[in-house]
Design an enzyme around this catalytic site. Structure first.
Site, mmCIF file in Angstrom:
data_model
loop_
_atom_site.group_PDB
_atom_site.id
_atom_site.type_symbol
_atom_site.label_atom_id
_atom_site.label_comp_id
_atom_site.label_asym_id
_atom_site.label_seq_id
_atom_site.Cartn_x
_atom_site.Cartn_y
_atom_site.Cartn_z
ATOM 1 N N ASP A 8 -52.644 14.999 -33.090
ATOM 2 C CA ASP A 8 -53.451 16.193 -32.892
ATOM 3 C C ASP A 8 -53.819 16.684 -34.302
ATOM 4 O O ASP A 8 -53.124 16.382 -35.266
ATOM 5 C CB ASP A 8 -52.583 17.222 -32.156
ATOM 6 C CG ASP A 8 -53.233 18.569 -32.076
ATOM 7 O OD1 ASP A 8 -54.408 18.627 -31.696
ATOM 8 O OD2 ASP A 8 -52.566 19.565 -32.400
ATOM 9 N N ASP A 10 -55.363 20.246 -35.287
ATOM 10 C CA ASP A 10 -55.032 21.656 -35.514
ATOM 11 C C ASP A 10 -53.555 21.901 -35.208
ATOM 12 O O ASP A 10 -53.138 21.751 -34.064
ATOM 13 C CB ASP A 10 -55.859 22.561 -34.575
ATOM 14 C CG ASP A 10 -57.348 22.518 -34.887
ATOM 15 O OD1 ASP A 10 -57.708 22.327 -36.050
ATOM 16 O OD2 ASP A 10 -58.149 22.696 -33.957
ATOM 17 N N GLY A 45 -55.115 23.752 -28.252
ATOM 18 C CA GLY A 45 -55.464 22.471 -27.641
ATOM 19 C C GLY A 45 -56.553 22.564 -26.591
ATOM 20 O O GLY A 45 -57.126 21.553 -26.186
ATOM 21 N N ARG A 48 -63.158 25.154 -26.735
ATOM 22 C CA ARG A 48 -63.671 26.450 -27.181
ATOM 23 C C ARG A 48 -64.078 27.345 -26.008
ATOM 24 O O ARG A 48 -63.685 28.517 -25.940
ATOM 25 C CB ARG A 48 -64.866 26.229 -28.112
ATOM 26 C CG ARG A 48 -65.270 27.457 -28.896
ATOM 27 C CD ARG A 48 -66.467 27.152 -29.788
ATOM 28 N NE ARG A 48 -66.247 25.958 -30.586
ATOM 29 C CZ ARG A 48 -67.222 25.248 -31.175
ATOM 30 N NH1 ARG A 48 -68.463 25.635 -31.075
ATOM 31 N NH2 ARG A 48 -66.931 24.168 -31.872
ATOM 32 N N SER A 115 -61.099 19.569 -30.945
ATOM 33 C CA SER A 115 -62.015 20.346 -31.774
ATOM 34 C C SER A 115 -63.314 19.624 -32.105
ATOM 35 O O SER A 115 -63.316 18.474 -32.527
ATOM 36 C CB SER A 115 -61.319 20.731 -33.075
ATOM 37 O OG SER A 115 -62.247 21.372 -33.925
ATOM 38 N N ASN A 117 -64.962 20.640 -34.520
ATOM 39 C CA ASN A 117 -65.016 20.787 -35.983
ATOM 40 C C ASN A 117 -64.140 19.772 -36.709
ATOM 41 O O ASN A 117 -63.910 19.895 -37.915
ATOM 42 C CB ASN A 117 -64.565 22.199 -36.367
ATOM 43 C CG ASN A 117 -65.558 23.260 -35.921
ATOM 44 O OD1 ASN A 117 -66.712 23.248 -36.335
ATOM 45 N ND2 ASN A 117 -65.119 24.153 -35.040
ATOM 46 N N ASP A 169 -48.797 19.999 -31.218
ATOM 47 C CA ASP A 169 -48.188 21.327 -31.371
ATOM 48 C C ASP A 169 -48.458 22.228 -30.174
ATOM 49 O O ASP A 169 -47.969 23.353 -30.136
ATOM 50 C CB ASP A 169 -48.719 22.034 -32.627
ATOM 51 C CG ASP A 169 -50.159 22.499 -32.465
ATOM 52 O OD1 ASP A 169 -50.967 21.714 -31.921
ATOM 53 O OD2 ASP A 169 -50.473 23.632 -32.848
HETATM 54 P P1 B16 Z 1 -63.340 23.960 -31.754
HETATM 55 P P2 B16 Z 1 -56.557 20.362 -31.451
HETATM 56 C C1 B16 Z 1 -58.060 22.399 -30.626
HETATM 57 O O1 B16 Z 1 -57.757 21.437 -31.567
HETATM 58 C C2 B16 Z 1 -57.395 23.714 -30.951
HETATM 59 O O2 B16 Z 1 -55.987 23.617 -30.831
HETATM 60 C C3 B16 Z 1 -57.879 24.774 -30.004
HETATM 61 O O3 B16 Z 1 -57.269 26.003 -30.313
HETATM 62 C C4 B16 Z 1 -59.405 24.867 -30.097
HETATM 63 O O4 B16 Z 1 -59.911 25.828 -29.205
HETATM 64 C C5 B16 Z 1 -60.010 23.506 -29.798
HETATM 65 O O5 B16 Z 1 -59.484 22.561 -30.695
HETATM 66 C C6 B16 Z 1 -61.508 23.516 -29.915
HETATM 67 O O6 B16 Z 1 -61.857 23.708 -31.243
HETATM 68 O O7 B16 Z 1 -63.732 25.338 -31.380
HETATM 69 O O8 B16 Z 1 -63.197 23.756 -33.254
HETATM 70 O O9 B16 Z 1 -64.204 22.902 -31.113
HETATM 71 O O10 B16 Z 1 -55.296 21.157 -31.506
HETATM 72 O O11 B16 Z 1 -56.785 19.602 -30.168
HETATM 73 O O12 B16 Z 1 -56.769 19.507 -32.693
HETATM 74 MG MG MG Z 2 -53.093 21.449 -31.953
#
Ligand code: B16
Ligand code: MG
Length: 213
Positions: A8, A10, A45, A48, A115, A117, A169
């Site tokens: 993962d 974030d 996780g 958005r 994400s 991003n 996490d």
């Molecule tokens: P974004 P991961 C997730 O990343 C985040 O934990 C989660 O809080 C977020 O809303 C999601 O990505 C979407 O992110 O807005 O940047 O597209 O933990 O799966 O790496």
């Molecule tokens: Mg995460």
């Protein structure tokens, strides 16, 4: 026999979880309600738009679809202000070293993140080249706790899901890994990650023994 690790992003490789939290909190405050770190666990996780739905439910705020899109974009704008300023110093302690160990020992390594991003973040911390596959929020149709992100990761690596270990996490991420038929290592607090096969407090000082199941 473990052949690959899927990480993962974030909260495991980099501490962007705190930036997601700050941006969502700012949005909540602007909408007139408070948003705690405990509430924030539910968003980890999760995609958005699903995160926004949970946030609005917590604040008991109702808005139309168009406004939802605008609110999500606003949050993402604030979030991107943080992540574009990031550098290598924000890689979580031990994460890069462990990935280097894996590569030296011929394990395959992938990112499995919800994400959109992901690439911006990996570029900011200079780690794009560390991964054999990168599955992010742009490549999936269903975010965690659905297993899709990790199954696509295994497929891209050419490894059987049963031979993959996921580092996560978030509660939703552990569920996704288990539903993908993989081993799940929770990084963080045992109360939140209790469904994981193993739990570690952080990525610090990891050795290959962690992959013995
Ligand atoms: P974004 P991961 C997730 O990343 C985040 O934990 C989660 O809080 C977020 O809303 C999601 O990505 C979407 O992110 O807005 O940047 O597209 O933990 O799966 O790496
Ligand atoms: Mg995460």
């Amino acid at each position: 026999n473990v052949k690959a690790c899927i990480f993962d992003l974030d909260g495991v490789i980099v501490d962007t979880a705190k930036y997601h939290y700050l941006a969502w909190k700012r949005l909540a405050n602007e909408l007139g309600f408070d948003f705690t770190e405990k509430d924030n666990e539910r968003l980890k996780g999760v995609s958005r738009m699903e995160s926004l739905e949970i946030l609005l439910e917590i604040g008991q705020v109702e808005v139309d679809e168009k406004t939802k899109v605008e609110l999500a974009e606003k949050k993402n704008g604030w979030y991107r202000e943080y992540i574009t300023k990031m550098d290598e110093s924000e890689i979580l302690p031990g994460a890069k070293e462990f990935i280097e160990t894996l590569k030296e020992n011929n394990f395959k390594v992938a990112i499995g993140s919800s994400s959109k991003n992901t690439m911006t973040i990996l570029e900011s911390i200079n780690m794009v080249d560390y991964f054999d596959a990168i599955i992010d929020g742009n490549k999936i149709t269903k975010a965690k706790p659905e297993p899709e992100v990790f199954l696509l990761g295994a497929e891209a690596l050419g490894i059987n899901p049963k031979e993959c270990v996921v580092f996560e996490d978030a509660k939703a991420g552990i569920e996704a890994a288990k539903r993908a038929g993989m081993f799940a290592i929770g990084v963080g607090s045992p109360e939140i990650l209790k469904d994981a096969d193993k739990i570690i407090p952080s990525m610090k000082n990891l050795t290959l023994d962690i992959l013995d199941f």
